[in-house]
Design a protein around this motif. Structure first.
Motif, PDB file in Angstrom:
ATOM      1  N   ALA A  66       0.866  -1.178   0.000  1.00 48.13           N
ATOM      2  CA  ALA A  66       0.000   0.000   0.000  1.00 48.13           C
ATOM      3  C   ALA A  66       0.906   1.232   0.000  1.00 48.13           C
ATOM      4  O   ALA A  66       2.100   1.141   0.297  1.00 48.13           O
ATOM      5  N   THR A 292      -6.444  -2.710   6.060  1.00 52.59           N
ATOM      6  CA  THR A 292      -5.686  -3.310   4.963  1.00 52.59           C
ATOM      7  C   THR A 292      -6.136  -4.753   4.742  1.00 52.59           C
ATOM      8  O   THR A 292      -6.274  -5.521   5.698  1.00 52.59           O
ATOM      9  N   ARG A 302      -0.173  -8.378  -2.766  1.00 51.56           N
ATOM     10  CA  ARG A 302      -0.440  -6.939  -2.758  1.00 51.56           C
ATOM     11  C   ARG A 302      -1.293  -6.547  -1.551  1.00 51.56           C
ATOM     12  O   ARG A 302      -2.183  -7.286  -1.126  1.00 51.56           O
ATOM     13  N   TRP A 304      -3.981  -3.757   0.002  1.00 51.90           N
ATOM     14  CA  TRP A 304      -5.006  -2.830  -0.466  1.00 51.90           C
ATOM     15  C   TRP A 304      -5.585  -2.079   0.723  1.00 51.90           C
ATOM     16  O   TRP A 304      -5.773  -2.653   1.799  1.00 51.90           O
ATOM     17  N   ILE A 319     -10.012  -2.901  -6.159  1.00 54.85           N
ATOM     18  CA  ILE A 319      -9.151  -3.531  -7.168  1.00 54.85           C
ATOM     19  C   ILE A 319      -9.596  -3.117  -8.570  1.00 54.85           C
ATOM     20  O   ILE A 319      -8.786  -2.705  -9.400  1.00 54.85           O
TER      21      ILE A 319
END
Length: 374
Positions: A66, A292, A302, A304, A319
């Protein structure tokens, strides 16, 4: 979505130095006021040990953390709300950020000019907060004029809306007149929504950043007393906000170290558990109510960013908007589960692999895979 943080404060408190260190983006730093005229913008990755651990398990081709965007806004001075020091121009930049990081000088150095010729954190904080409040008062006056005109409109819906606006402004105005913040007003949800178009600066969450020298950071890390830091911490507590302590010089040195183990050794030498960037982003996350979640696989691991309370479709939409529109279900397990069991297959064997629908509220640390039509 990403965290967007505006760095404000008086001239020569170390904003640009901290910005350069935190974002690893070059910003001109010099020993004179108004060195920064146009806002510098830098993006920094947010360190997260959970993402690192997931990458160690999945060995992905890409690791994407992030991020936080820092906006270095030029120094404000007394009278900024009236245009002093190009204040109006600078204040307009603040309206664009999600959270305000108010940098306060907490060190003595005769070689670095202070705009008031004396280091006084309490006074410095007051100057900035008053200027932000005065700027919001101008916005409030204009919005009230519009609402009062709307009361003359025959349509009852428009009149009711205007009454809600005026009720909210009535609660906000006395706070601003006393140098307070709009965010402190006791408003209901309808009133907050009614004045959202005002984009009040003082409605934004604000945290304080104590910029200290080497002695200051060592005193802080060892739990020792430091008068300047204590002054800022007390103010933050009164405002139900947060305060972090950063040494711009050390952060700049830390930013120049690439090796992870060397970074840890550097922090341990100072008695610190984390970098200033980590401390600042964690505080901002708490103030904004951010969370998160992760996606993990051989192609990519990943992190987010979402808001607390967001449902699975909302998280999918971070996304890609198509994921939210065509959402079918989410396959979910927690970060703690993957750490405990080691593989997704063992998580399934333990009955911890879940299928969640549209009503599921995403938890911090969830690892998710979305199914959607499209």
């Amino acid at each position: 979505m990403s965290l967007n943080c505006g760095i404000v404060g008086l001239p020569n408190v170390g904003k640009s130095t901290i910005f350069s260190a935190l974002s690893a983006s070059p910003a001109e730093a010099a020993n004179y006021p108004f060195c920064t005229i146009n806002p510098n913008i830098g993006v920094a990755a947010i360190a997260d040990n959970r993402l690192t651990a997931l990458a160690d398990l999945f060995h992905p081709q890409r690791i994407i953390p992030a991020s936080v965007a820092f906006v270095d806004i030029a120094g404000l001075v007394r009278g900024a709300s009236k245009g002093e020091g190009l204040g109006n121009q600078f204040l307009s930049h603040i309206r664009e950020v999600g959270v305000i990081a108010h940098v306060v000088r907490c060190f003595d150095d005769p070689d670095i000019i202070h705009v008031a010729n004396a280091v006084d954190p309490a006074s410095d904080m007051e100057v900035i907060n008053i200027e932000l409040a005065l700027a919001d008062l101008e916005t409030l006056a204009k919005r009230r004029e519009r609402a009062e005109r709307s009361l003359k409109v025959q349509a009852k819906a428009d009149q009711k809306s205007a009454e809600t606006v005026l009720s909210a402004l009535h609660k906000i105005e006395p706070l601003l007149e006393n140098g307070g913040a709009a965010r402190s007003a006791d408003m209901n949800d309808d009133e907050k929504a009614a004045v959202s178009d005002c984009h009040f600066i003082t409605m934004k969450p604000q945290l304080y950043v104590c910029n200290v020298d080497e002695d200051g950071i060592r005193a802080f890390s060892s739990g020792g007393a430091h008068a300047y830091i204590q002054t800022v911490m007390k103010r933050a507590e009164q405002e139900c906000s947060e305060a972090v302590v950063i040494c711009g010089k050390f952060e700049a040195e830390l930013a120049g170290i690439d090796d992870v183990e060397e970074k840890h050794a550097f922090l341990e030498e100072l008695g610190l558990q984390e970098s200033g960037l980590s401390a600042l982003t964690r505080a901002a996350y708490r103030l904004l109510g951010l969370r998160t979640f992760f996606t993990a696989g051989a192609d990519e691991c990943r992190a987010w960013t979402i808001h607390a309370g967001d449902t699975a479709p909302k998280a999918a939409g971070v996304i890609h908007t198509d994921f939210e529109k065509g959402f079918i279900k989410a396959e979910v397990y927690s970060y703690d589960d993957i750490v405990q069991y080691g593989t997704e297959s063992k998580i399934k064997e333990a009955g911890k692999y879940r299928i969640e629908g549209k009503e599921y509220v995403v938890r911090d640390g969830d690892v998710m895979f979305f199914k959607f039509n499209g």
